[in-house]
Design an enzyme around this catalytic site. Structure first.
Site, mmCIF file in Angstrom:
data_model
loop_
_atom_site.group_PDB
_atom_site.id
_atom_site.type_symbol
_atom_site.label_atom_id
_atom_site.label_comp_id
_atom_site.label_asym_id
_atom_site.label_seq_id
_atom_site.Cartn_x
_atom_site.Cartn_y
_atom_site.Cartn_z
ATOM 1 N N ARG A 118 0.830 -1.191 0.000
ATOM 2 C CA ARG A 118 0.000 0.000 0.000
ATOM 3 C C ARG A 118 0.875 1.257 0.000
ATOM 4 O O ARG A 118 2.042 1.215 0.394
ATOM 5 C CB ARG A 118 -0.961 -0.001 1.195
ATOM 6 C CG ARG A 118 -0.318 0.213 2.526
ATOM 7 C CD ARG A 118 -1.243 -0.147 3.699
ATOM 8 N NE ARG A 118 -2.524 0.518 3.623
ATOM 9 C CZ ARG A 118 -3.674 -0.116 3.351
ATOM 10 N NH1 ARG A 118 -3.666 -1.420 3.131
ATOM 11 N NH2 ARG A 118 -4.805 0.539 3.330
ATOM 12 N N SER A 130 7.887 4.098 -5.111
ATOM 13 C CA SER A 130 7.651 5.271 -5.960
ATOM 14 C C SER A 130 8.255 5.144 -7.354
ATOM 15 O O SER A 130 8.447 6.147 -8.039
ATOM 16 C CB SER A 130 8.182 6.551 -5.288
ATOM 17 O OG SER A 130 7.493 6.781 -4.076
ATOM 18 N N GLY A 138 6.621 -2.141 -4.635
ATOM 19 C CA GLY A 138 6.720 -1.312 -3.446
ATOM 20 C C GLY A 138 5.654 -0.234 -3.367
ATOM 21 O O GLY A 138 4.854 -0.029 -4.279
ATOM 22 N N HIS A 139 5.681 0.500 -2.248
ATOM 23 C CA HIS A 139 4.657 1.528 -2.011
ATOM 24 C C HIS A 139 4.729 2.659 -3.031
ATOM 25 O O HIS A 139 5.792 3.041 -3.497
ATOM 26 C CB HIS A 139 4.745 2.085 -0.593
ATOM 27 C CG HIS A 139 6.080 2.655 -0.223
ATOM 28 N ND1 HIS A 139 6.612 2.504 1.022
ATOM 29 C CD2 HIS A 139 6.980 3.373 -0.919
ATOM 30 C CE1 HIS A 139 7.772 3.119 1.083
ATOM 31 N NE2 HIS A 139 8.010 3.656 -0.095
ATOM 32 N N ASN A 140 3.558 3.137 -3.409
ATOM 33 C CA ASN A 140 3.392 4.271 -4.334
ATOM 34 C C ASN A 140 3.925 4.004 -5.736
ATOM 35 O O ASN A 140 4.182 4.930 -6.504
ATOM 36 C CB ASN A 140 4.041 5.542 -3.771
ATOM 37 C CG ASN A 140 3.269 6.108 -2.600
ATOM 38 O OD1 ASN A 140 3.607 5.859 -1.443
ATOM 39 N ND2 ASN A 140 2.215 6.862 -2.896
#
Length: 350
Positions: free
Chosen positions: A219, A260, A240-242
């Protein structure tokens, strides 16, 4: 499955050469298929097998010209690989058991409104405020967290965990062990250790996405980690996140995207690729197995190697690598000869 070649040709808009009433009951690889099976020829390097195969039928391109006699019946189609996929989809629907209903051994929070048609297997846990789409199927031991949205005709296989507030689109398929929406890897370093950064966003998976077994999609810290429509992710992938993956991108097993990072639309990756954090990859980019992406990549490139290089450069580099010990030895020998010549020259001057 018991189906005539005529029925298959009608389904695939193909043309038969041979016995239209011959029956096939299963699929086989061209190099090992037996009577009663159907196979296909798409890659020219497998052509020798078509003259030996025991298969009852072979899907071949419309422009295929056999070099010698073929014993099997032929079904000519525009693209054998695509035709095979369509035929296997049809066979799967015909032969796979269809389940419907809600097991009494599942737990469904009273706030959840069940659609008219769905399948909820034993030992499924569905938390409060979950929205379930018409025709969805959720198999045993799966967990759907608070406020999640599951799209119409989505299939959630066994032991899938979907953390709170995540969204799964229509017709998505999540295979066993997939984890959607676990916390991203976010920690703030300090002299006393690492302070956890709460991950307050979610994961959004758009329509027609398929995700392989044991893949993890974290998330977002804020906002959403997004898997766009039509993407196909293999087993054992870490997102991974974002992160964002663009429409219709496909990723092979064991790939990883750091936080990201972004991949554009219609990209293709081989196994074990890695993308560094905050890096952007353009559209229509091909990345061979174990490619390491450390910087931004423009549209349309074909990459290989770690760090990534253009495919042609990488292939030339890889042919040189096995020769390096020999080249080093030659360089050392040349250096010795140069030193000898220099020493002799100096001695002659004196």
């Amino acid at each position: 499955m018991q189906v005539t070649l005529q029925d298959i040709a009608t389904l695939l808009n193909g043309t038969i050469e041979g016995d239209a009433q011959a029956i096939v009951s299963s699929f086989g690889r061209i190099e090992e298929a037996v009577e009663g099976q159907i196979t296909f020829l798409s890659n020219p390097k497998y052509e020798p097998y078509i003259y030996q195969t025991k298969a009852s039928a072979v899907l071949v391109p419309n422009n295929f010209v056999p070099a010698e006699k073929v014993a099997a019946n032929l079904i000519r189609v525009e693209d054998p690989y695509t035709a095979l996929a369509l035929l296997m989809q049809w066979a799967s629907k015909e032969t796979t058991p269809s389940y419907e209903g809600v097991s009494k051994e599942s737990f469904i929070h009273p706030s959840v409104k069940l659609p008219n048609k769905c399948y909820i297997a034993p030992f499924v846990y569905i938390a409060e405020e979950v929205v379930l789409g018409e025709g969805c199927s959720i198999y045993p031991h799966s967990y759907i967290g608070k406020g999640c949205k599951i799209g119409a005709n989505a299939i959630i296989h066994s032991h899938v965990s979907i953390y709170p507030e995540c969204e799964i689109g229509d017709r998505c398929i999540l295979h066993a062990g997939t984890v959607i929406g676990a916390d991203g890897f976010g920690f703030a370093p300090s002299e006393s250790g690492y302070t956890k950064i709460p991950q307050l966003g979610n994961v959004v998976i758009e329509d027609d996405v398929e995700i392989g077994a044991n893949t993890c999609i974290d998330r977002a810290v804020m906002g959403s980690t997004r898997i766009s429509k039509g993407c196909k992710l293999d087993n054992l992938i870490q997102v991974g996140h974002n992160c964002t993956i663009g429409e219709h991108t496909v990723m092979a097993a064991q790939g990883g995207m750091a936080g990201s990072s972004q991949i554009g639309s219609w990209c293709r990756t081989g196994g074990q690729i890695g993308i560094a954090g905050h890096v952007s990859v353009g559209n229509h980019v091909d990345m061979g197995g174990q490619t390491g992406i450390l910087g931004n990549i423009k549209d349309g490139r074909k990459l290989l190697g770690s760090p990534a290089m253009d495919l042609s450069t990488a292939m030339r580099s890889f042919t040189i690598i096995p020769k390096l010990p020999q080249l080093l030895k030659r360089i050392e020998e040349l250096e010795d000869k140069i030193n000898q010549i220099s020493t002799t020259s100096c001695n002659n001057k004196h």
